[in-house]
Write a protein that holds these residues in place. Structure first.
Motif, PDB file in Angstrom:
ATOM      1  N   ASN A   1     -34.394  30.148 -36.678  1.00 52.74           N
ATOM      2  CA  ASN A   1     -34.789  29.769 -38.040  1.00 52.74           C
ATOM      3  C   ASN A   1     -35.026  30.986 -38.908  1.00 52.74           C
ATOM      4  OD1 ASN A   1     -35.608  27.755 -35.978  1.00 52.74           O
ATOM      5  ND2 ASN A   1     -36.160  26.520 -37.753  1.00 52.74           N
ATOM      6  N   VAL A   2     -35.773  31.944 -38.378  1.00 56.20           N
ATOM      7  CA  VAL A   2     -36.128  33.135 -39.157  1.00 56.20           C
ATOM      8  C   VAL A   2     -34.897  33.972 -39.468  1.00 56.20           C
ATOM      9  CG1 VAL A   2     -37.471  35.264 -39.160  1.00 56.20           C
ATOM     10  CG2 VAL A   2     -38.451  33.175 -38.199  1.00 56.20           C
ATOM     11  N   VAL A   3     -34.054  34.170 -38.473  1.00 57.09           N
ATOM     12  CA  VAL A   3     -32.851  34.979 -38.674  1.00 57.09           C
ATOM     13  C   VAL A   3     -31.940  34.339 -39.712  1.00 57.09           C
ATOM     14  CG1 VAL A   3     -30.737  35.831 -37.591  1.00 57.09           C
ATOM     15  CG2 VAL A   3     -32.922  36.033 -36.392  1.00 57.09           C
ATOM     16  N   ALA A   4     -31.710  33.048 -39.582  1.00 54.92           N
ATOM     17  CA  ALA A   4     -30.793  32.364 -40.494  1.00 54.92           C
ATOM     18  C   ALA A   4     -31.302  32.375 -41.926  1.00 54.92           C
ATOM     19  CB  ALA A   4     -30.578  30.921 -40.024  1.00 54.92           C
ATOM     20  N   LEU A   5     -32.567  32.007 -42.126  1.00 53.67           N
ATOM     21  CA  LEU A   5     -33.109  31.958 -43.481  1.00 53.67           C
ATOM     22  C   LEU A   5     -33.194  33.344 -44.107  1.00 53.67           C
ATOM     23  CD1 LEU A   5     -35.939  29.297 -43.051  1.00 53.67           C
ATOM     24  CD2 LEU A   5     -33.812  29.059 -44.340  1.00 53.67           C
ATOM     25  N   SER A   6     -33.598  34.334 -43.320  1.00 49.60           N
ATOM     26  CA  SER A   6     -33.721  35.703 -43.851  1.00 49.60           C
ATOM     27  C   SER A   6     -32.373  36.255 -44.274  1.00 49.60           C
ATOM     28  CB  SER A   6     -34.358  36.617 -42.802  1.00 49.60           C
ATOM     29  OG  SER A   6     -35.649  36.174 -42.453  1.00 49.60           O
ATOM     30  N   LEU A   7     -31.359  36.003 -43.457  1.00 50.99           N
ATOM     31  CA  LEU A   7     -30.032  36.524 -43.771  1.00 50.99           C
ATOM     32  C   LEU A   7     -29.397  35.800 -44.950  1.00 50.99           C
ATOM     33  CD1 LEU A   7     -28.517  37.126 -40.227  1.00 50.99           C
ATOM     34  CD2 LEU A   7     -28.932  38.860 -41.964  1.00 50.99           C
ATOM     35  N   VAL A   8     -29.421  34.490 -44.916  1.00 55.06           N
ATOM     36  CA  VAL A   8     -28.700  33.720 -45.925  1.00 55.06           C
ATOM     37  C   VAL A   8     -29.357  33.832 -47.296  1.00 55.06           C
ATOM     38  CG1 VAL A   8     -28.019  31.387 -46.611  1.00 55.06           C
ATOM     39  CG2 VAL A   8     -27.704  32.143 -44.261  1.00 55.06           C
ATOM     40  N   ARG A   9     -30.676  33.791 -47.343  1.00 58.47           N
ATOM     41  CA  ARG A   9     -31.367  33.802 -48.631  1.00 58.47           C
ATOM     42  C   ARG A   9     -31.563  35.201 -49.184  1.00 58.47           C
ATOM     43  NH1 ARG A   9     -33.869  28.859 -50.087  1.00 58.47           N
ATOM     44  NH2 ARG A   9     -34.876  30.050 -51.736  1.00 58.47           N
ATOM     45  N   GLU A  10     -31.740  36.202 -48.313  1.00 55.64           N
ATOM     46  CA  GLU A  10     -32.167  37.501 -48.815  1.00 55.64           C
ATOM     47  C   GLU A  10     -31.357  38.682 -48.277  1.00 55.64           C
ATOM     48  OE1 GLU A  10     -34.255  39.349 -51.574  1.00 55.64           O
ATOM     49  OE2 GLU A  10     -34.568  37.234 -51.067  1.00 55.64           O
ATOM     50  N   LEU A  11     -31.438  38.930 -47.000  1.00 55.79           N
ATOM     51  CA  LEU A  11     -30.887  40.166 -46.446  1.00 55.79           C
ATOM     52  C   LEU A  11     -29.363  40.227 -46.543  1.00 55.79           C
ATOM     53  CD1 LEU A  11     -33.131  40.682 -43.281  1.00 55.79           C
ATOM     54  CD2 LEU A  11     -33.267  41.815 -45.503  1.00 55.79           C
ATOM     55  N   GLY A  12     -28.699  39.107 -46.312  1.00 55.02           N
ATOM     56  CA  GLY A  12     -27.237  39.106 -46.399  1.00 55.02           C
ATOM     57  C   GLY A  12     -26.733  39.521 -47.769  1.00 55.02           C
ATOM     58  N   PRO A  13     -27.147  38.837 -48.840  1.00 63.57           N
ATOM     59  CA  PRO A  13     -26.679  39.224 -50.176  1.00 63.57           C
ATOM     60  C   PRO A  13     -27.101  40.633 -50.585  1.00 63.57           C
ATOM     61  CG  PRO A  13     -27.597  37.009 -50.212  1.00 63.57           C
ATOM     62  CD  PRO A  13     -27.909  37.572 -48.871  1.00 63.57           C
ATOM     63  N   VAL A  14     -28.359  40.992 -50.330  1.00 60.88           N
ATOM     64  CA  VAL A  14     -28.862  42.283 -50.811  1.00 60.88           C
ATOM     65  C   VAL A  14     -28.219  43.445 -50.060  1.00 60.88           C
ATOM     66  CG1 VAL A  14     -30.901  43.755 -51.005  1.00 60.88           C
ATOM     67  CG2 VAL A  14     -31.042  41.344 -51.634  1.00 60.88           C
ATOM     68  N   LEU A  15     -28.220  43.394 -48.734  1.00 61.98           N
ATOM     69  CA  LEU A  15     -27.658  44.507 -47.965  1.00 61.98           C
ATOM     70  C   LEU A  15     -26.154  44.645 -48.191  1.00 61.98           C
ATOM     71  CD1 LEU A  15     -29.589  44.237 -44.569  1.00 61.98           C
ATOM     72  CD2 LEU A  15     -29.940  45.857 -46.437  1.00 61.98           C
ATOM     73  N   THR A  16     -25.458  43.524 -48.282  1.00 63.83           N
ATOM     74  CA  THR A  16     -24.025  43.593 -48.552  1.00 63.83           C
ATOM     75  C   THR A  16     -23.762  44.188 -49.924  1.00 63.83           C
ATOM     76  OG1 THR A  16     -23.656  41.634 -47.172  1.00 63.83           O
ATOM     77  CG2 THR A  16     -21.886  42.263 -48.673  1.00 63.83           C
TER      78      THR A  16
ATOM     79  N   LEU B   1     -17.538  38.262 -48.998  1.00 64.38           N
ATOM     80  CA  LEU B   1     -18.092  39.234 -48.059  1.00 64.38           C
ATOM     81  C   LEU B   1     -19.497  38.839 -47.610  1.00 64.38           C
ATOM     82  CD1 LEU B   1     -16.929  42.592 -49.718  1.00 64.38           C
ATOM     83  CD2 LEU B   1     -16.104  41.617 -47.565  1.00 64.38           C
ATOM     84  N   VAL B   2     -20.280  38.264 -48.513  1.00 60.87           N
ATOM     85  CA  VAL B   2     -21.634  37.844 -48.159  1.00 60.87           C
ATOM     86  C   VAL B   2     -21.587  36.691 -47.161  1.00 60.87           C
ATOM     87  CG1 VAL B   2     -23.717  36.733 -49.055  1.00 60.87           C
ATOM     88  CG2 VAL B   2     -22.735  38.694 -50.244  1.00 60.87           C
ATOM     89  N   VAL B   3     -20.697  35.725 -47.373  1.00 56.52           N
ATOM     90  CA  VAL B   3     -20.553  34.615 -46.415  1.00 56.52           C
ATOM     91  C   VAL B   3     -20.164  35.159 -45.050  1.00 56.52           C
ATOM     92  CG1 VAL B   3     -19.186  32.581 -45.827  1.00 56.52           C
ATOM     93  CG2 VAL B   3     -20.005  32.900 -48.168  1.00 56.52           C
ATOM     94  N   LEU B   4     -19.224  36.081 -45.012  1.00 59.58           N
ATOM     95  CA  LEU B   4     -18.806  36.690 -43.749  1.00 59.58           C
ATOM     96  C   LEU B   4     -19.956  37.459 -43.111  1.00 59.58           C
ATOM     97  CD1 LEU B   4     -16.528  37.335 -41.765  1.00 59.58           C
ATOM     98  CD2 LEU B   4     -15.910  39.286 -43.212  1.00 59.58           C
ATOM     99  N   ALA B   5     -20.712  38.191 -43.925  1.00 54.10           N
ATOM    100  CA  ALA B   5     -21.846  38.959 -43.404  1.00 54.10           C
ATOM    101  C   ALA B   5     -22.927  38.031 -42.848  1.00 54.10           C
ATOM    102  CB  ALA B   5     -22.420  39.853 -44.503  1.00 54.10           C
ATOM    103  N   ASP B   6     -23.196  36.925 -43.541  1.00 52.91           N
ATOM    104  CA  ASP B   6     -24.183  35.961 -43.035  1.00 52.91           C
ATOM    105  C   ASP B   6     -23.769  35.429 -41.662  1.00 52.91           C
ATOM    106  OD1 ASP B   6     -25.665  36.252 -45.324  1.00 52.91           O
ATOM    107  OD2 ASP B   6     -24.870  34.463 -46.299  1.00 52.91           O
ATOM    108  N   PHE B   7     -22.498  35.074 -41.532  1.00 51.75           N
ATOM    109  CA  PHE B   7     -22.004  34.545 -40.260  1.00 51.75           C
ATOM    110  C   PHE B   7     -22.139  35.583 -39.145  1.00 51.75           C
ATOM    111  CE2 PHE B   7     -18.434  34.205 -37.271  1.00 51.75           C
ATOM    112  CZ  PHE B   7     -18.699  32.966 -36.704  1.00 51.75           C
ATOM    113  N   VAL B   8     -21.703  36.811 -39.431  1.00 53.48           N
ATOM    114  CA  VAL B   8     -21.766  37.866 -38.408  1.00 53.48           C
ATOM    115  C   VAL B   8     -23.215  38.184 -38.052  1.00 53.48           C
ATOM    116  CG1 VAL B   8     -21.230  40.287 -37.947  1.00 53.48           C
ATOM    117  CG2 VAL B   8     -19.533  38.843 -39.068  1.00 53.48           C
TER     118      VAL B   8
END
Length: 251
Positions: free
Chosen positions: A81-96, A150-157
């Motif tokens: 839960n934590v990994v998915a929400l953190s990546l999809v909502r915040e870390l994925g878009p920002v870091l990418t 790229l963000v969708v791909l990064a979230d998945f990875v």
């Protein structure tokens, strides 16, 4: 202090004018899609490696850190839960956006800045062709299209990276981890993350093109403009992320 504030407001005004010119050139005539496709490859496809590697190790580290933190509260099973929400909502878009923006922004500024100091842009104007249409529009469209992908791909990875740690280090079944991920995520989470990327892409493209178009002073000037692009684009992504997060959480 007033001088710095005035300079900052002047830069914002110039970038806003560039955005208005870009929109006008895009709407007035059909974009040169052959050039746009080439930019999709240059700016997007070539950024896949840096985006996926960043997301992979971010997901792995996030899974490890949260597992030890949640273990103290007996909630170790909620790592997915934590990994998915953190990546999809915040870390994925920002870091990418930060990683791709640094690479793409520097490249755009260096390319346009070199054309500016070697008077190639003046030659384009002499042929009655708009530099904004020729140089800015294809790059902006390419970034607007590719950054969400790229963000969708990064979230998945990143989620897969978290799963690797959950299976190998935490002894969680992969099926259970994926169940927690699917239960935690919603369409609102996905749209929230992807909605931010539109603004991030605009900031990166506008700042990079603006600094390239105003570069002067030969190779040193191009180098200064490139450095400024990386710094300002990164700060713009981080600052705007706060306000965009508040905006999307309101809905």
């Amino acid at each position: 202090m007033r001088g710095v504030l005035g300079l900052a407001l002047g830069e914002v005004g110039d970038i806003s004018l560039l955005f208005a010119q870009t929109v006008r050139e895009t709407v007035r005539r059909r974009p040169e899609w052959r050039v746009v496709i080439d930019q999709l490859h240059q700016l997007g496809v070539r950024s896949i490696a840096i985006a996926t590697v960043t997301a992979l190790f971010t997901g792995m580290v996030l899974a490890l850190q949260t597992s030890y933190s949640l273990a103290a509260y007996g909630a170790k099973l909620f790592v997915g839960n934590v990994v998915a929400l953190s990546l999809v909502r915040e870390l994925g878009p920002v870091l990418t956006a930060l990683m791709v923006g640094g690479r793409v922004g520097a490249g755009i500024t260096a390319e346009i800045g070199t054309m500016k100091v070697t008077e190639q842009i003046d030659a384009i104007r002499a042929m009655a062709v708009s530099p904004v249409r020729k140089l800015v529009v294809p790059k902006m469209l390419a970034i607007l299209i590719m950054l969400p992908i790229l963000v969708v791909l990064a979230d998945f990875v990143g989620i897969v990276g978290g799963m690797l740690m959950a299976v190998t280090a935490l002894n969680q079944p992969a099926v259970y981890y994926l169940q927690r991920v699917t239960q935690a995520l919603s369409l609102q989470d996905l749209f929230s993350g992807l909605g931010k990327t539109v603004f991030f892409a605009l900031f990166i493209a506008l700042i990079a093109c603006h600094n390239g178009l105003r570069a002067e002073g030969g190779a040193d000037g191009v180098g200064r403009a490139t450095t400024e692009t990386v710094v300002v684009a990164s700060l713009s992504v981080l600052i705007s992320d706060f306000f965009l997060t508040k905006f999307f959480l309101a809905f």
